[in-house]
Write a protein that holds these residues in place. Sequence first.
Motif, PDB file in Angstrom:
ATOM      1  N   HIS A   1      -7.129  -3.279   2.648  1.00 34.30           N
ATOM      2  CA  HIS A   1      -6.798  -2.198   1.716  1.00 34.30           C
ATOM      3  C   HIS A   1      -5.503  -2.479   0.935  1.00 34.30           C
ATOM      4  O   HIS A   1      -5.447  -2.294  -0.285  1.00 34.30           O
ATOM      5  CB  HIS A   1      -6.668  -0.901   2.523  1.00 34.30           C
ATOM      6  CG  HIS A   1      -6.256   0.278   1.713  1.00 34.30           C
ATOM      7  ND1 HIS A   1      -7.090   0.884   0.810  1.00 34.30           N
ATOM      8  CD2 HIS A   1      -5.078   0.960   1.666  1.00 34.30           C
ATOM      9  CE1 HIS A   1      -6.446   1.899   0.238  1.00 34.30           C
ATOM     10  NE2 HIS A   1      -5.232   1.965   0.738  1.00 34.30           N
TER      11      HIS A   1
ATOM     12  N   HIS B   1      -5.837   3.021  -6.426  1.00 29.76           N
ATOM     13  CA  HIS B   1      -6.716   3.118  -5.253  1.00 29.76           C
ATOM     14  C   HIS B   1      -8.190   3.122  -5.647  1.00 29.76           C
ATOM     15  O   HIS B   1      -9.019   2.535  -4.964  1.00 29.76           O
ATOM     16  CB  HIS B   1      -6.374   4.368  -4.429  1.00 29.76           C
ATOM     17  CG  HIS B   1      -5.289   4.117  -3.428  1.00 29.76           C
ATOM     18  ND1 HIS B   1      -3.981   3.981  -3.792  1.00 29.76           N
ATOM     19  CD2 HIS B   1      -5.330   3.934  -2.081  1.00 29.76           C
ATOM     20  CE1 HIS B   1      -3.250   3.740  -2.709  1.00 29.76           C
ATOM     21  NE2 HIS B   1      -4.039   3.705  -1.654  1.00 29.76           N
TER      22      HIS B   1
ATOM     23  N   ASN C   1      -4.972  -3.123  -3.216  1.00 29.58           N
ATOM     24  CA  ASN C   1      -4.040  -2.345  -4.031  1.00 29.58           C
ATOM     25  C   ASN C   1      -3.046  -3.252  -4.755  1.00 29.58           C
ATOM     26  O   ASN C   1      -2.743  -3.045  -5.929  1.00 29.58           O
ATOM     27  CB  ASN C   1      -3.283  -1.345  -3.161  1.00 29.58           C
ATOM     28  CG  ASN C   1      -4.046  -0.047  -2.993  1.00 29.58           C
ATOM     29  OD1 ASN C   1      -4.157   0.729  -3.936  1.00 29.58           O
ATOM     30  ND2 ASN C   1      -4.607   0.169  -1.818  1.00 29.58           N
TER      31      ASN C   1
ATOM     32  N   ASP D   1       0.846  -1.205   0.000  1.00 28.92           N
ATOM     33  CA  ASP D   1       0.000   0.000   0.000  1.00 28.92           C
ATOM     34  C   ASP D   1       0.882   1.256   0.000  1.00 28.92           C
ATOM     35  O   ASP D   1       0.656   2.188  -0.776  1.00 28.92           O
ATOM     36  CB  ASP D   1      -0.906  -0.031   1.241  1.00 28.92           C
ATOM     37  CG  ASP D   1      -1.851   1.172   1.313  1.00 28.92           C
ATOM     38  OD1 ASP D   1      -2.278   1.651   0.252  1.00 28.92           O
ATOM     39  OD2 ASP D   1      -2.158   1.603   2.442  1.00 28.92           O
TER      40      ASP D   1
ATOM     41  N   HIS E   1       1.241   4.313  -2.684  1.00 27.37           N
ATOM     42  CA  HIS E   1       1.135   5.748  -2.363  1.00 27.37           C
ATOM     43  C   HIS E   1       2.275   6.523  -3.038  1.00 27.37           C
ATOM     44  O   HIS E   1       2.066   7.593  -3.604  1.00 27.37           O
ATOM     45  CB  HIS E   1       1.203   5.977  -0.845  1.00 27.37           C
ATOM     46  CG  HIS E   1       0.040   5.403  -0.113  1.00 27.37           C
ATOM     47  ND1 HIS E   1       0.073   5.123   1.237  1.00 27.37           N
ATOM     48  CD2 HIS E   1      -1.199   5.044  -0.533  1.00 27.37           C
ATOM     49  CE1 HIS E   1      -1.098   4.629   1.599  1.00 27.37           C
ATOM     50  NE2 HIS E   1      -1.892   4.569   0.546  1.00 27.37           N
TER      51      HIS E   1
HETATM   52 ZN   LIG Z   1      -3.613   3.343   0.375  1.00 27.56          ZN
END
Ligand SMILES: [Zn+2]
Length: 381
Positions: free
Chosen positions: A274, A260, A278, A190, A194
């Motif tokens: 989450h 996302h 991703n 994740d 980002h």
């Molecule tokens: Zn995230």
Amino acid sequence: MRTFTFHPGPRLVAGTGEAASLAGKLPVGPCLFITDQDIMGLGLTDGCRAALEAADKPVVLFDAVEADPSRATLMAAVSAGEAAGARSVIGFGGGSPMDVAKLAAYLLGSGDDLDSIWGVDIAQGARLPLALVPTTAGTGSEASPISVITCEGGVKLAVNARPLTADWAVLDATLTLGLPRHVTAATGIDAIVHAVEAFTSARLKNPFSDALAREALRLLSGNLLTACNQPDNLDARSAMLLGAHLAGLAFANAPVAGVHALAYPLGGIHHLPHGVSNALMLRHVLAHNAEAARDHYAELAEIVAPECAGDGSQARAALLIERLDELVADSGIAPRLRDHGIAFEDAPLLAREAMKQTRLLVNNPCPIEEDDARRLYESAW
Ligand SMILES: [Zn+2]
């Protein structure tokens, strides 16, 4: 010089045991301490809570935060703070306790009604003093002014506004030593997403977030597998925690995009974590973006594969996608949607849901239409 704005994050304290130093930074009076039962069970909060008590900051413990925290949980935390006359708030844990703490501190300090502040830059009031202590290296929530809450009907609503930026963030990698491999892998991927999505963010990419995203990707991609394979390796854990924070600062200013947007329905409908969501969509969305984002991907490729520096930009962009895909596989995340109980026939519904993530899709380097999204889910299946 191109016009841009950069908002710094909270003041940062890093080091072993530093969460206890918050006792000297927050005002005297009750401190609403928001965490979850797993964190409590691991004893991670003990030192910090003892230091608060000793400094005349009685702890008002709220440890009922769940994954994907609900509006009811947030309002229960606010009520606990109100009843005790809280003078400050600490969020201690993964993204969920930190997201609840950010909004609880805001609602307690401002007296605003929650339904009047959803969205970007609408909340403008004053909040209580706020400190955040992450125990995973992933969400970067401690760095950002964003809080995501699950509301009626499973709809996720977000408040994204400067007053939610904490006064203090504490990075103590020893708090992440006990993370199981699958959590290390998912949260680490994740954070990598980002960094990559901040670096290619279509609207708000800027030189500051670029510098943070590059360094985040270097730290995260270089240490993820070590952290997975040697969970007690404090150097790797420190690099991951710092990398996740830097990536959080980057995407708080240059927001995330298509990966996302397509990941969220996997969490909303199928309740995948989450980071796993991703990881499953990463290579497919990057391949879709490869032409539009070629030069940016080529630049990032040199971080994960320095030997490719002499290659053409198309080859380097392709190599970035390949290396990130290998990282997902080597971290142990099962790479296909079908591995997680999702049916091929789910693709149209997922695509329809993904189209609702307009706040993310506008940041993608190229458009993702509903047909594209369906095709991407099918190729990820
Ligand atoms: Zn995230």
